[in-house]
Design an enzyme around this catalytic site. Structure first.
Site: not given
Ligand code: PGA
Length: 258
Positions: A67, A136, A138
């Protein structure tokens, strides 16, 4: 799914590096999927050491990063491009042409994402994918509610991720809101996956990913569907696993398995 629990964050970096080295020795032209963040720093430091002291060879390796933030100027020290150069690429003999990182400054993001997916396939697919996990749940920037079939695309970051990552910026307002990220579906196509996690802040996400239901609310839980995924955890990150004793028992007995 294999779960390895070690006492310290240093140990998890070393184990991961040994697995990467084994992969490179078996297949010198390995396609690696790489992650950024604090977690893989120990792995990268150990790979650099292995390159310098033991000649671990990256000359034929191709890498794809997970990413990149959208909109940061290329020279910004918080781009993942900068991170990878500083923490790994400039210290090893990987060819610059073989290192792919999503572009956060592409004019046509959609076309770029399609190209990135195509390029992974043209290079033969990812042999070994390294992952961290967000608090979270991810993986890459696949925030809660990301489709488990998602491909490389733009994602809006969750508030929690912006807060978590604000430690790298002078204020939360400076953290980019958008990122280009490989999708969960892209990640699941890697032949082997190693997820690293350390620290108590990851314990709930790790437990949800390993022992909870497979759900788009915890992207890492999708790894339960993968046939060769390994979680390497320090004791704090493993702190909420109900079956921790069993995972350690499995590791202890593995050498003698029929
Ligand atoms: P961290 O990030 O390694 O900096 O904790 C992991 C992630 O958000 O995937």
């Amino acid at each position: 799914m294999e779960v390895i629990i070690k006492d310290t964050v240093e140990e998890i970096g070393k184990i991961a590096a040994r697995l990467v080295a084994r992969q490179l020795n078996a297949k010198p032209d390995t396609v690696l999927g790489l992650a950024t963040g604090s977690t893989p720093l120990g792995l990268y430091a150990e790979l650099v050491r292995m390159h310098k002291e033991q000649g671990l060879d990256f000359s034929q390796v191709v890498s794809f990063n997970l990413d990149e933030y959208v909109g940061l100027p290329e020279s910004h020290p918080q781009t993942y491009d900068y991170f990878m150069r500083e923490n790994l690429f400039k210290h090893i003999n990987i060819s610059e042409h073989n290192t792919y990182i999503p572009s956060g400054t592409a004019d046509n993001c959609e076309a770029f994402c399609e190209w990135y997916e195509r390029r992974i396939k043209e290079c033969g697919g990812i042999d070994l994918q390294i992952l961290g996990i967000g608090s979270d749940g991810h993986i890459a920037f696949n925030e809660p509610s990301s489709s488990l079939g998602s491909r490389t695309r733009i994602k809006t970051l969750a508030k929690q991720t912006i807060d978590d990552n604000s430690r790298f910026f002078s204020s939360p307002e400076e953290v980019p809101i958008y990122a280009i990220t490989m999708g969960v579906g892209t990640i699941l196509e890697a032949r082997k996956i190693i997820l690293l996690a350390s620290g108590q802040a990851k314990a709930a996400a790790v437990a949800a990913a390993v022992e909870g239901p497979v759900t788009s609310m915890v992207a890492a839980s999708a790894l339960q569907l993968h046939r060769d995924a390994m979680f390497i955890l320090d004791r704090e990150a493993a702190g909420e696993l109900k079956m921790a004793d069993y995972y350690e028992w499995v590791q202890a007995k593995m050498a003698h398995a029929p």
